[in-house]
Design an enzyme around this catalytic site. Structure first.
Site: not given
Ligand code: GAL
Ligand code: ZN
Length: 699
Positions: A155, A323
């Site tokens: 991320e 995710e």
């Protein structure tokens, strides 16, 4: 970019995976963990994220034994490993040795070690260390078929770490400017620095943003945002090039985030083989504002699918959810328990929108550190949690669904979504408007959603694409906020409409040039001919100002349709007025939207941000003109999506829902899963594309 065409034991089939951190648990436990993963039908196990300090406890002393053992167990149980480069968390010894790698805030404050993401993308020292650790890992697994792909870092930009204001960044920013502007004169001219005596004598005098009494110069701010995004892309490319050097067959991806504004993923996408994002529905909905009861239990399906559609549409690459929320999570304001079955619903919903794999984060609730209050598929004692049962059900069901996909019953997986409508989206326009929102509630993403929601409420599939993409295959194209337009883009859009396309522009279009300066000609600048109108005035309006429009030919207050936040008074030239302001006072009777026939197509310009009913009207009319098949209006929270001739109907509400499928002839409906009656937070999957026969009883 590698030669990736599919991954795993069943390339391109729809699968379930899990993120696993074996290093958090005693090794005696691993075999049981992995067995239970296999029992759930899991195919991919993602590992090694944040594991630098375990992999390299001291400089140059690498320990792969633990990871090798985990990879072996995963392989023994018929699953595949996806590894992560561990660069999102540089270890303590490295920070001690080379503290210059640390990020700095705008006021110079150092972001110290002690959590994660504390490194600077432009630090030459950190790039050196990155190369070292990535080479070591890639070399170790280069010939290992048990490892099918990689995620770079984690991320990029999370926790507000896209921007750094350190000296390395200041140097890199000046180099970046040097490449774009011949000298300070050219830069001064391009930005317009005469205002407030902001001229530069030399590019060497330009600094990264510092604390200032008033806002940043918008042209400077835009270039700094471009530079920031380029810095992350360059840093990521260092990693993807290395991974490719060691094994061309690996897929390489990065896990992006919910509506993340600071990174141009169209550009980064060029360096990836597969695009993925991290989906936390009950968290994202709280970030978006006030959430309903049902949204706190399962999220907002349109917010989720907007992300799916955005990441799925990047350069036509395969798409995963890397995710997936497994249960309650630790970081939103409120940590609600998802509805019964929500973890199953999310996996199906993502698959319907094109995901080839949905990977749950994480395997087991952690006993230590920052994310103790975050669920896993297993509880902290190792027993199955709610998410485990959901993941298992979803894995079984996805196998069944795709099993029916081939004519001969062979499992061939599903092709990706084929969308008749595109929404144009890009990062430069987000950056150009940022800092000049001109209304506290102006939000670029909300403006896009205002046009996206009514499309989804009719079951229409949407690609979210860059404005310069090939638009030929789309029956309708919506451009909600093309704030900056170039001559090439005007040609591209004109050609689209002339050759029969239905084009709809939203407000704030055609205002600025590429340097974020107002154009001398009236808005929409170079689009004025195509649109057939110019903008006379604009205003932003708080919610308590009366803000309504009505169709021009309407007579009666019942047709008043609310808008919000932004209003432009249009002067039609060659276009027909279609909506006018009905609010009292100075706006009354002024033109709010226009339509013009162009070649075989048409162009609509809407000068306001529509609320739901106006959005429905505009999109309903657009779909009729474009002859796009669609469902009857679906209730909020109930959504239908077609992927490769299979229709998913997802119920994100706590109500029971009955689906009606109109019969025009002899056709019958086969259900691959469920049927017309849906329980709360349940889903059904029908064989065939049934969108234009579908409606839902809304009582
Ligand atoms: C994600 C992140 C994970 C973990 C997770 C918790 O944003 O990538 O590492 O922190 O959030 O929900
Ligand atoms: Zn920096």
């Amino acid at each position: 970019m590698g030669t990736f065409t599919g991954v795993g034991p069943n390339p391109q089939l729809m699968s379930i995976g899990v993120c696993y951190f074996p290093e958090h648990w005693p090794s005696e436990r691993w075999e049981r963990d992995v067995e239970q993963m296999a029992e759930a039908g899991i195919e991919y196990v993602r590992m090694a994220e944040f594991s630098w300090a375990v992999l390299e406890p001291e400089r140059g002393e690498f320990d792969f034994e633990w990871l090798d053992e985990a990879v072996e167990l995963i392989d023994d149980h018929g699953m595949k490993a996806v590894l992560c480069t561990p660069t999102a968390s540089p270890p303590g010894w490295l920070v001690d040795e080379r503290p210059e790698i640390l990020q700095r805030d705008r006021d110079g404050t150092v972001k110290h070690a002690g959590s994660r993401r504390h490194y600077c993308f432009n630090s030459p020292a950190y790039r050196e260390e990155t190369e070292r650790v990535v080479r070591e890992m890639a070399d170790h697994y280069a010939d290992d078929p048990r490892v099918v792909g990689w995620q770079t870092d984690n991320e990029y930009g999370c926790h507000g770490t896209a921007d750094c204001y350190c000296e390395d960044c200041a140097d890199a920013f000046r180099d970046w400017l040097d490449e774009r502007y011949a000298d300070a004169d050219e830069l001064n001219e391009a930005w317009g620095t005469t205002f407030w005596s902001q001229q530069y004598d030399s590019i060497e005098d330009v600094d990264v943003p510092k604390p200032t009494p008033a806002q940043d110069h918008p042209s400077y701010a835009l270039d700094f945002r471009r530079f920031t995004s380029d810095s992350i892309i360059e840093y990521n490319r260092l990693q993807t090039d290395l991974l490719e050097e060691y094994n061309e067959d690996w897929f390489v991806t990065h896990n992006f985030m919910n509506l993340f504004p600071s990174l141009d993923i169209y550009e980064m996408g060029e360096d990836l083989d597969l695009v993925s994002w991290d989906s936390y529905p009950t968290g994202h909905v709280q970030e978006a504002g006030e959430s309903s009861h049902d949204e706190l239990r399962a999220g907002n399906p349109d917010l989720l699918s907007f992300n799916h559609d955005l990441y799925r549409s990047i350069l036509g690459k395969p798409f995963w959810v890397m995710e997936q929320q497994p249960g309650d999570v630790n970081w939103p304001p409120h940590s609600t328990q998802p509805a019964e079955g929500a973890m199953r619903l999310w996996a199906h919903h993502a698959t319907a929108h094109g995901a080839d794999a949905v990977v749950y984060f994480r395997w087991r609730r952690c006993l230590e550190a920052q994310e103790q209050y975050h669920a896993g598929l297993r509880k902290q004692d190792g027993s199955a949690d709610r998410g485990y049962h959901d993941a298992q059900t979803a894995a079984d069901e996805l196998l069944d669904i795709e099993g029916g996909a081939g004519d001969d019953g062979d499992s061939e997986g599903l092709e990706t979504t084929d969308a008749p409508v595109a929404i144009l989206h890009d990062y430069e326009n987000i950056w150009a408007i940022a800092g000049q929102e001109h209304a506290p509630d102006f939000d670029y993403w909300a403006l896009l959603q205002a046009f996206y929601r009514p499309l989804r409420a009719r079951g229409v599939s949407v690609d979210v694409v860059h404005p310069e993409s090939d638009l030929e295959g789309y029956d309708a194209v919506i451009a909600p906020a093309l704030h900056m337009v170039t001559a090439d883009l005007v040609d591209h859009l004109t050609e689209y409409a002339e050759s029969g396309g239905q084009l709809l522009f939203g407000p704030r279009t055609g205002v600025k040039d590429e340097y974020n300066k107002f154009r001398p000609e009236p808005q929409p600048g170079p689009l004025a001919d195509l649109v057939g109108a110019t903008v006379d005035q604009h205003e932003s309006a708080p919610g308590h100002l009366e803000t309504t429009v009505a169709p021009v030919d309407a007579d009666g207050a019942s047709d008043d349709l609310p808008y919000r936040t932004w209003a432009e008074w249009l002067n039609p030239t060659t276009a027909e007025p279609t909506f006018e302001y009905t609010s009292e006072g100075i706006t009354a009777g002024k033109t709010a939207a226009v339509r013009k026939a162009v070649g075989d197509g048409a162009v609509v310009y809407c000068g306001v941000q529509p609320e739901a009913r106006l959005g429905d009207e505009l999109i309903g009319a657009l779909l009729e003109r474009a002859a796009v098949p669609h469902a009857g209006a679906l209730p909020t929270g109930v959504r239908a999506t077609v992927r490769d001739g299979v229709t998913w109907i997802c119920n994100f509400t706590s109500d029971e829902v009955t689906v009606e499928l109109e019969r025009t002839g002899e056709e019958t409906t086969d259900w691959r899963l469920g049927g017309p009656e849906l329980e709360p937070f349940d889903l059904s999957v029908a064989d065939g594309d049934v969108i234009d026969r579908l409606s839902v009883d809304d009582d």
